[in-house]
Design an enzyme around this catalytic site. Sequence first.
Site, PDB file in Angstrom:
ATOM      1  N   HIS A 169       0.839  -1.208   0.000  1.00 32.88           N
ATOM      2  CA  HIS A 169       0.000   0.000   0.000  1.00 32.88           C
ATOM      3  C   HIS A 169       0.872   1.256   0.000  1.00 32.88           C
ATOM      4  CE1 HIS A 169      -3.758   2.204   1.162  1.00 32.88           C
ATOM      5  NE2 HIS A 169      -2.860   3.032   1.690  1.00 32.88           N
ATOM      6  N   GLU A 170       1.874   1.272   0.895  1.00 28.13           N
ATOM      7  CA  GLU A 170       2.726   2.458   0.990  1.00 28.13           C
ATOM      8  C   GLU A 170       3.688   2.556  -0.193  1.00 28.13           C
ATOM      9  OE1 GLU A 170       2.025   4.712   3.062  1.00 28.13           O
ATOM     10  OE2 GLU A 170       0.579   3.495   4.194  1.00 28.13           O
ATOM     11  N   HIS A 173       1.862   4.399  -2.813  1.00 28.45           N
ATOM     12  CA  HIS A 173       1.862   5.849  -2.567  1.00 28.45           C
ATOM     13  C   HIS A 173       3.191   6.449  -3.020  1.00 28.45           C
ATOM     14  CE1 HIS A 173      -1.974   6.195  -0.808  1.00 28.45           C
ATOM     15  NE2 HIS A 173      -1.702   5.701   0.398  1.00 28.45           N
ATOM     16  N   HIS A 179      -5.551   6.659  -3.014  1.00 24.94           N
ATOM     17  CA  HIS A 179      -6.482   5.597  -2.636  1.00 24.94           C
ATOM     18  C   HIS A 179      -7.530   5.369  -3.724  1.00 24.94           C
ATOM     19  CE1 HIS A 179      -5.284   6.884   1.631  1.00 24.94           C
ATOM     20  NE2 HIS A 179      -4.669   5.742   1.364  1.00 24.94           N
TER      21      HIS A 179
END
EC number: 3.4.24.-
Length: 712
Positions: A169-170, A173, A179
């Site tokens: 997830h990071e 980013h 998101h």
Amino acid sequence: MMHSLLPILVFAAVSAVTVAREYTLADAQGGEFPEPELDENGIPVGMALVGGDMLIEREKLPLYEAEGLSGLVNSEAWRNVRRWPRKIPVGIYLKNRRLQQFIVASINDINRRQRCVRFYLIRRPVRQKYIVFIEGHKNRCYTHLGPVRGKRHFIHLSSSCTSPRTPAHELFHALGRIHEQNRYDRDRYVQIYWNNIRHHMRSQYRRERHAKTLGLPYDYYSVMHYGVYSHSNGRGPAMRIRNRRVNPRRVGREAWLTNTDIAHIVRRYCAVAPTVSSEMSSYFVDESNSVTFQCTGTGAPEPAIHWFRNGSLINDTSRFIASQNETFNSSTMIYTVSGSLTLINASVADGRDDYWCNASNSDGSSSLMFSLTVYFGPRLVSRSSDVSVPRYGTASFTCTMSGNERPTINWTFYGRNLSNSTGFMPTSITMAHDNEYQVTSTLTLANVSPDSAYTYYCVGSNQLNTFSVGFNLEVEFAPFFLQDLSNTAVTPPTDAVFTCGARGGPLPTITWTKNNRAITLEEYLSGKYARQTGVTLPSTIYTALTIANTAPSDIADYSCIVSNALGSVNSTATLSVYVRPSILITDEAYTVREQSQVSFQCVGTGIPAPDITWYKSGNLIMASDSVTFSNSIYLNDSTLLYIVTSTFSIAQVAVSDSDTNYTCLASNPAGTDSAQFELNVIENPSSSGSSTLMMSIVAFIFCFFVAFLLPN
């Protein structure tokens, strides 16, 4: 299919030199890296935390507040994504063994499933920009959105970030992805319950209106999607899934990357330039029908299909209908877009242009040209003008027609084919364009007469249809009448109509006169006079003059004057207005003595002057020595009525002349009127009657005395 896979195959061949390495937990241990300077909240100095787990420079806060995260991505971070090289060094400076395992597993999964970006583990800082996982503070997990300006890009993971999906997830980013529930189109897929979200967490559900989707579908199971109850305040779920086929319990809880997650990396770091293909490059259609061009574009991101005509983008939606549909290959991460362009009511001009299908995405564009042939029946290319020639002169007409199939030209006059006459002469046959014939034909008319004046048609025909064009021939001659005026008589208030017809070349003009004075426009506008004019054939004109509500004042000579540049003729007729007779009488009964004279008088009015005759008991009275008639006629200038006074006289009436049925009869073409008279004749006393009386008296006296004197 070979065209759509070609870019992937080429890329795979180049990338095959570097084989993806599978890292182990041992590769993640023993690293030493400098840590960032943090403020009192555990946030790197100069940074601001937005969207729950994303860092941005504090100087970018106004832009974030105005445009959102997507505004940042589009303005700077998005463009700077290319600053990440194809090989990205990753360091791990964490004590949590479980997190180390998750990071290694995520890196191996990403490297295994795509070849655009390769993560490799390092234990010490390197010269190029690198990512390093370090201990997070205050139970937070966050990183900078997109690559930072400096050399070290930190991903902060606290001991509370124990989900297997968190490192990936990071990492996303860091690569510049926001998101999934922040997409501009998210309201089609989820419904946000704002009252059920903790107040300070609501910014994480902000809809980013400028967010780029890279043409990828909405992914409920992405590692970038929040769960249904994420950040709920206890009142209920934070969002509702609109797609009933999606399991809400799996949303935001999947541990590993989906194919769409991998496609985001492919789209950003190794976009595939579009290619265009089509089964046909040449199209054929009959005139006035519709034709549909088709092409297929492949690439990643999803290519957009645009259509061009002679280099200009087609925007005419009244005649062109464009449509497209797409499919996505999850294994190759390539979109296939099928586009079509329908041309409605194709014309010949449409067939002389080039058409292009263009497929474009962020990595390039590709075009394919199409040709169009429009089959059409004969049509006029050029023609000579209408002609005007003197009587007995010569006239010529020329027309040129074209068609995909060679047209045949015929000339007609009054529906009669002239092609076999000596004046018909086809002169040339040429090819004007590809598959387009042009045929020129000339018709020559000699010694023309007024009957030659009409429309001549040049008729072209082939297997598709027939087309004709008319040529007007005007023969120059002085006017003459086809129909003269006729005298007309009416009774008021009947309308009177005069009609005349004439021929002349050029077409003559008509003027109407009354007693040699032209009827004025004001008189026409008043409604008293109406004029109708019609042209039945070239150089032939008919006209009618209507005189409304006729009265005696309309009695006059009316003329139809027909004129053109070569002469003038006129026709004159008289309008007669007949007024029915009316009889005026002064005495209806006459009484006279025997042997005296009696005169009856009868006054009759009308137009024309009425004839007056006398009758006794239905028998016509004839003139004799004792019976005389006298008539006088007078015209009333104001009413224009004739006044006829008739006197019927009997010199010596007799008792036998007495009658109750003497009749005065007035008559003219408009009708009759009559009046009844009565005559009483008084008998005069006679001498024979007196003598008889005296003798009777004398005889009486004589008898009296005789009787007295002679007894018994």
